[in-house]
Write a protein that holds these residues in place. Structure first.
Motif, PDB file in Angstrom:
ATOM      1  N   ALA A  85       0.831  -1.209   0.000  1.00 49.77           N
ATOM      2  CA  ALA A  85       0.000   0.000   0.000  1.00 49.77           C
ATOM      3  C   ALA A  85       0.861   1.254   0.000  1.00 49.77           C
ATOM      4  O   ALA A  85       0.609   2.195  -0.761  1.00 49.77           O
ATOM      5  CB  ALA A  85      -0.929  -0.007   1.208  1.00 49.77           C
ATOM      6  N   ASN A  86       1.889   1.266   0.831  1.00 53.49           N
ATOM      7  CA  ASN A  86       2.785   2.428   0.899  1.00 53.49           C
ATOM      8  C   ASN A  86       3.515   2.658  -0.414  1.00 53.49           C
ATOM      9  O   ASN A  86       3.719   3.804  -0.837  1.00 53.49           O
ATOM     10  CB  ASN A  86       3.790   2.246   2.034  1.00 53.49           C
ATOM     11  CG  ASN A  86       3.155   2.352   3.407  1.00 53.49           C
ATOM     12  OD1 ASN A  86       2.090   2.948   3.549  1.00 53.49           O
ATOM     13  ND2 ASN A  86       3.785   1.785   4.416  1.00 53.49           N
ATOM     14  N   GLN A  87       3.895   1.557  -1.068  1.00 53.77           N
ATOM     15  CA  GLN A  87       4.572   1.666  -2.361  1.00 53.77           C
ATOM     16  C   GLN A  87       3.649   2.293  -3.407  1.00 53.77           C
ATOM     17  O   GLN A  87       4.068   3.173  -4.172  1.00 53.77           O
ATOM     18  CB  GLN A  87       5.032   0.287  -2.825  1.00 53.77           C
ATOM     19  CG  GLN A  87       5.716   0.290  -4.200  1.00 53.77           C
ATOM     20  CD  GLN A  87       5.983  -1.112  -4.713  1.00 53.77           C
ATOM     21  OE1 GLN A  87       6.009  -2.074  -3.949  1.00 53.77           O
ATOM     22  NE2 GLN A  87       6.163  -1.241  -6.015  1.00 53.77           N
ATOM     23  N   LYS A  88       2.391   1.855  -3.427  1.00 56.49           N
ATOM     24  CA  LYS A  88       1.441   2.385  -4.405  1.00 56.49           C
ATOM     25  C   LYS A  88       1.125   3.853  -4.125  1.00 56.49           C
ATOM     26  O   LYS A  88       0.940   4.649  -5.053  1.00 56.49           O
ATOM     27  CB  LYS A  88       0.158   1.535  -4.405  1.00 56.49           C
ATOM     28  CG  LYS A  88       0.356   0.169  -5.025  1.00 56.49           C
ATOM     29  CD  LYS A  88      -0.932  -0.579  -5.194  1.00 56.49           C
ATOM     30  CE  LYS A  88      -0.714  -1.899  -5.933  1.00 56.49           C
ATOM     31  NZ  LYS A  88      -0.258  -1.696  -7.325  1.00 56.49           N
ATOM     32  N   ILE A  89       1.068   4.225  -2.855  1.00 60.77           N
ATOM     33  CA  ILE A  89       0.841   5.629  -2.489  1.00 60.77           C
ATOM     34  C   ILE A  89       2.007   6.492  -2.960  1.00 60.77           C
ATOM     35  O   ILE A  89       1.813   7.574  -3.525  1.00 60.77           O
ATOM     36  CB  ILE A  89       0.628   5.766  -0.970  1.00 60.77           C
ATOM     37  CG1 ILE A  89      -0.717   5.137  -0.575  1.00 60.77           C
ATOM     38  CG2 ILE A  89       0.674   7.227  -0.537  1.00 60.77           C
ATOM     39  CD1 ILE A  89      -0.912   4.976   0.907  1.00 60.77           C
ATOM     40  N   MET A  90       3.219   5.999  -2.761  1.00 62.82           N
ATOM     41  CA  MET A  90       4.408   6.740  -3.189  1.00 62.82           C
ATOM     42  C   MET A  90       4.436   6.898  -4.708  1.00 62.82           C
ATOM     43  O   MET A  90       4.722   7.978  -5.231  1.00 62.82           O
ATOM     44  CB  MET A  90       5.662   6.005  -2.715  1.00 62.82           C
ATOM     45  CG  MET A  90       6.971   6.723  -3.018  1.00 62.82           C
ATOM     46  SD  MET A  90       8.401   5.833  -2.350  1.00 62.82           S
ATOM     47  CE  MET A  90       8.327   4.336  -3.344  1.00 62.82           C
ATOM     48  N   GLU A  91       4.101   5.831  -5.430  1.00 58.36           N
ATOM     49  CA  GLU A  91       4.080   5.891  -6.894  1.00 58.36           C
ATOM     50  C   GLU A  91       3.018   6.866  -7.392  1.00 58.36           C
ATOM     51  O   GLU A  91       3.238   7.597  -8.362  1.00 58.36           O
ATOM     52  CB  GLU A  91       3.815   4.499  -7.469  1.00 58.36           C
ATOM     53  CG  GLU A  91       4.969   3.531  -7.303  1.00 58.36           C
ATOM     54  CD  GLU A  91       4.622   2.120  -7.751  1.00 58.36           C
ATOM     55  OE1 GLU A  91       3.435   1.873  -8.082  1.00 58.36           O
ATOM     56  OE2 GLU A  91       5.527   1.261  -7.787  1.00 58.36           O
ATOM     57  N   GLY A  92       1.854   6.875  -6.723  1.00 59.09           N
ATOM     58  CA  GLY A  92       0.787   7.783  -7.111  1.00 59.09           C
ATOM     59  C   GLY A  92       1.149   9.229  -6.875  1.00 59.09           C
ATOM     60  O   GLY A  92       0.854  10.110  -7.702  1.00 59.09           O
ATOM     61  N   LYS A  93       1.788   9.509  -5.756  1.00 60.18           N
ATOM     62  CA  LYS A  93       2.221  10.875  -5.455  1.00 60.18           C
ATOM     63  C   LYS A  93       3.253  11.346  -6.462  1.00 60.18           C
ATOM     64  O   LYS A  93       3.243  12.509  -6.891  1.00 60.18           O
ATOM     65  CB  LYS A  93       2.774  10.956  -4.041  1.00 60.18           C
ATOM     66  CG  LYS A  93       1.699  10.889  -2.942  1.00 60.18           C
ATOM     67  CD  LYS A  93       2.328  11.023  -1.570  1.00 60.18           C
ATOM     68  CE  LYS A  93       1.256  11.086  -0.484  1.00 60.18           C
ATOM     69  NZ  LYS A  93       1.853  11.174   0.863  1.00 60.18           N
ATOM     70  N   GLU A  94       4.149  10.445  -6.837  1.00 63.79           N
ATOM     71  CA  GLU A  94       5.189  10.786  -7.822  1.00 63.79           C
ATOM     72  C   GLU A  94       4.562  11.065  -9.187  1.00 63.79           C
ATOM     73  O   GLU A  94       4.948  12.008  -9.879  1.00 63.79           O
ATOM     74  CB  GLU A  94       6.177   9.639  -7.927  1.00 63.79           C
ATOM     75  CG  GLU A  94       7.452   9.958  -8.725  1.00 63.79           C
ATOM     76  CD  GLU A  94       8.308  11.034  -8.081  1.00 63.79           C
ATOM     77  OE1 GLU A  94       8.976  11.758  -8.832  1.00 63.79           O
ATOM     78  OE2 GLU A  94       8.280  11.165  -6.832  1.00 63.79           O
ATOM     79  N   ALA A  95       3.555  10.270  -9.552  1.00 65.74           N
ATOM     80  CA  ALA A  95       2.862  10.475 -10.828  1.00 65.74           C
ATOM     81  C   ALA A  95       2.140  11.813 -10.841  1.00 65.74           C
ATOM     82  O   ALA A  95       2.153  12.538 -11.851  1.00 65.74           O
ATOM     83  CB  ALA A  95       1.877   9.332 -11.091  1.00 65.74           C
ATOM     84  N   ALA A  96       1.504  12.181  -9.720  1.00 68.01           N
ATOM     85  CA  ALA A  96       0.804  13.474  -9.617  1.00 68.01           C
ATOM     86  C   ALA A  96       1.796  14.619  -9.664  1.00 68.01           C
ATOM     87  O   ALA A  96       1.539  15.658 -10.284  1.00 68.01           O
ATOM     88  CB  ALA A  96      -0.005  13.521  -8.335  1.00 68.01           C
ATOM     89  N   LYS A  97       2.946  14.443  -9.015  1.00 66.98           N
ATOM     90  CA  LYS A  97       3.983  15.478  -9.001  1.00 66.98           C
ATOM     91  C   LYS A  97       4.540  15.724 -10.392  1.00 66.98           C
ATOM     92  O   LYS A  97       4.753  16.861 -10.815  1.00 66.98           O
ATOM     93  CB  LYS A  97       5.105  15.047  -8.052  1.00 66.98           C
ATOM     94  CG  LYS A  97       6.215  16.068  -7.878  1.00 66.98           C
ATOM     95  CD  LYS A  97       7.273  15.544  -6.918  1.00 66.98           C
ATOM     96  CE  LYS A  97       8.445  16.507  -6.806  1.00 66.98           C
ATOM     97  NZ  LYS A  97       9.506  15.969  -5.904  1.00 66.98           N
ATOM     98  N   ASN A  98       4.777  14.656 -11.147  1.00 64.47           N
ATOM     99  CA  ASN A  98       5.334  14.777 -12.498  1.00 64.47           C
ATOM    100  C   ASN A  98       4.345  15.407 -13.463  1.00 64.47           C
ATOM    101  O   ASN A  98       4.734  15.918 -14.504  1.00 64.47           O
ATOM    102  CB  ASN A  98       5.740  13.390 -13.011  1.00 64.47           C
ATOM    103  CG  ASN A  98       6.929  12.822 -12.265  1.00 64.47           C
ATOM    104  OD1 ASN A  98       7.703  13.567 -11.671  1.00 64.47           O
ATOM    105  ND2 ASN A  98       7.064  11.509 -12.277  1.00 64.47           N
ATOM    106  N   GLU A  99       3.061  15.345 -13.114  1.00 62.50           N
ATOM    107  CA  GLU A  99       2.013  15.913 -13.965  1.00 62.50           C
ATOM    108  C   GLU A  99       2.013  17.432 -13.880  1.00 62.50           C
ATOM    109  O   GLU A  99       1.587  18.127 -14.795  1.00 62.50           O
ATOM    110  CB  GLU A  99       0.664  15.350 -13.522  1.00 62.50           C
ATOM    111  CG  GLU A  99      -0.424  15.480 -14.529  1.00 62.50           C
ATOM    112  CD  GLU A  99      -1.706  14.817 -14.043  1.00 62.50           C
ATOM    113  OE1 GLU A  99      -2.373  15.399 -13.187  1.00 62.50           O
ATOM    114  OE2 GLU A  99      -2.003  13.705 -14.500  1.00 62.50           O
ATOM    115  N   ASN A 100       2.450  17.976 -12.738  1.00 60.03           N
ATOM    116  CA  ASN A 100       2.417  19.432 -12.513  1.00 60.03           C
ATOM    117  C   ASN A 100       3.634  20.136 -13.131  1.00 60.03           C
ATOM    118  O   ASN A 100       4.663  19.545 -13.335  1.00 60.03           O
ATOM    119  CB  ASN A 100       2.380  19.705 -11.004  1.00 60.03           C
ATOM    120  CG  ASN A 100       1.111  19.160 -10.368  1.00 60.03           C
ATOM    121  OD1 ASN A 100       0.070  19.117 -11.011  1.00 60.03           O
ATOM    122  ND2 ASN A 100       1.203  18.730  -9.124  1.00 60.03           N
TER     123      ASN A 100
END
Length: 339
Positions: free
Chosen positions: A324-339
């Motif tokens: 779960a923590n890994q998926k949360i980290m990946e999602g945050k990174e994906a959102a960050k790269n979008e900005n």
């Protein structure tokens, strides 16, 4: 051969939409595979090794698809139970561009829900739903013009609420603590994570991360809980099943029915993405898909009651917690790269 191969695409450990999309159409793939099996005597399929191997793969693929969707078929008729303290809720993605406001108003006036969760609602929708506001004692408003607005209307006593931006500032979730007529508290979540698709996000990372955040918060809570909304995820997907494991919440559709809600006008190709999960302390008495309101989703109505005040949660398995923590980290990174 093509339909056999794509049946197993969701097993590939990739978050790209091209692999995730075949999770959504398992029902349709099952029908196609069954048709190919039944039509085999009428098709010019040779008895060569390749021909026989093709039929074998089709059969294996059909059995595999059936093993995934079969738990969602009802074991018994979904009987209408209306205990004294039953709570009626409606969850609907209205489709922001939809302007048929009166159709939703008619549904609300007819059903008279205790909780109404509207998704993709912006200021224009908010203004056009003023007519129903007097029917509810509490309203949480999060209008947005990016198709991720959300409003929650309720007749129940509101003890507390939070508007969460779990992964991205563009995607709100609503968490409310409500009290029923027996004075039992429960938590209601409304969520709408972004889907992986050619027109939205290239991967499911942000969606998966948001689901994992809600799941971890749900796991920590000892209060009876309902989580509903447009998950942009089918009930039987790996992400939904992982959500259930981590949150310790039940998928209300299991052994009850599939209740496809999208796309509204082509339900022969439909699948369930407006999902409903609940804690052991909540009993879902009835689920029903309502008439179209002009959206690409159909409204999902459900009735439930609180059967116990306090849940007994077990400690989350360390492997599941790490995942779960890994998926949360990946999602945050994906959102960050979008900005």
């Amino acid at each position: 051969m093509f339909f056999s191969i794509v049946s197993f695409f969701p097993l590939i450990n990739s978050t790209h939409w091209i692999f995730r999309i075949f999770d959504f159409i398992r029902l349709q793939l099952s029908v196609i595979l069954l048709f190919l099996l039944l039509a085999r005597p009428f098709l010019s399929v040779s008895n060569s090794i390749i021909g026989l191997l093709t039929i074998f793969l089709i059969a294996i693929s059909f059995v595999y698809q059936l093993s995934i969707i079969l738990p969602y078929f009802p074991k018994s008729k979904n009987k209408s139970i209306t205990p004294k303290h039953n709570i009626v809720a409606i969850c609907i993605n209205v489709k922001q561009e939809n302007q048929d406001y009166e159709r939703l108003i008619r549904v609300v006036k007819s059903v008279q829900p205790d909780i109404l969760l509207t998704i993709e609602t912006n200021k224009k929708w908010e203004q056009n739903l003023k007519e129903i506001e007097g029917d509810f004692s509490n309203i949480i408003r999060v209008p947005k013009d990016n198709r991720y607005g959300m409003h929650l209307y309720t007749k129940l006593d509101l003890k507390d609420f939070n508007i969460h931006y779990l992964i991205s500032k563009e995607h709100p979730s609503i968490e409310v603590k409500l009290t029923d007529s027996k004075k039992d508290d429960f938590i209601f979540w409304g969520i709408h994570p972004p889907p992986p698709s050619p027109t939205e996000k290239p991967t499911s990372k942000q969606k998966d991360a948001e689901l994992m955040k809600v799941a971890k918060l749900a796991r920590k809570s000892m209060t009876p809980m309902i989580v509903s909304g447009d998950f942009n995820n089918v009930s039987w997907s790996k992400a939904s099943r992982l959500f259930s494991k981590i949150s310790n919440l039940k998928d209300a559709r299991i052994n009850r029915g599939i209740y496809s809600t999208f796309p509204a006008n082509l339900l022969i190709f439909g699948f369930p993405i407006d999902l409903l999960f609940h804690s052991n302390t909540v009993t879902v008495n009835k689920i029903k898909v309502l008439t179209s309101i002009g959206s690409d989703h159909l409204p999902l109505q459900f009735m439930f009651h609180i059967n116990s005040k306090v849940d007994t949660n077990k400690e989350l398995n360390s492997n599941l917690k790490s995942l779960a923590n890994q998926k949360i980290m990946e999602g945050k990174e994906a959102a960050k790269n979008e900005n």
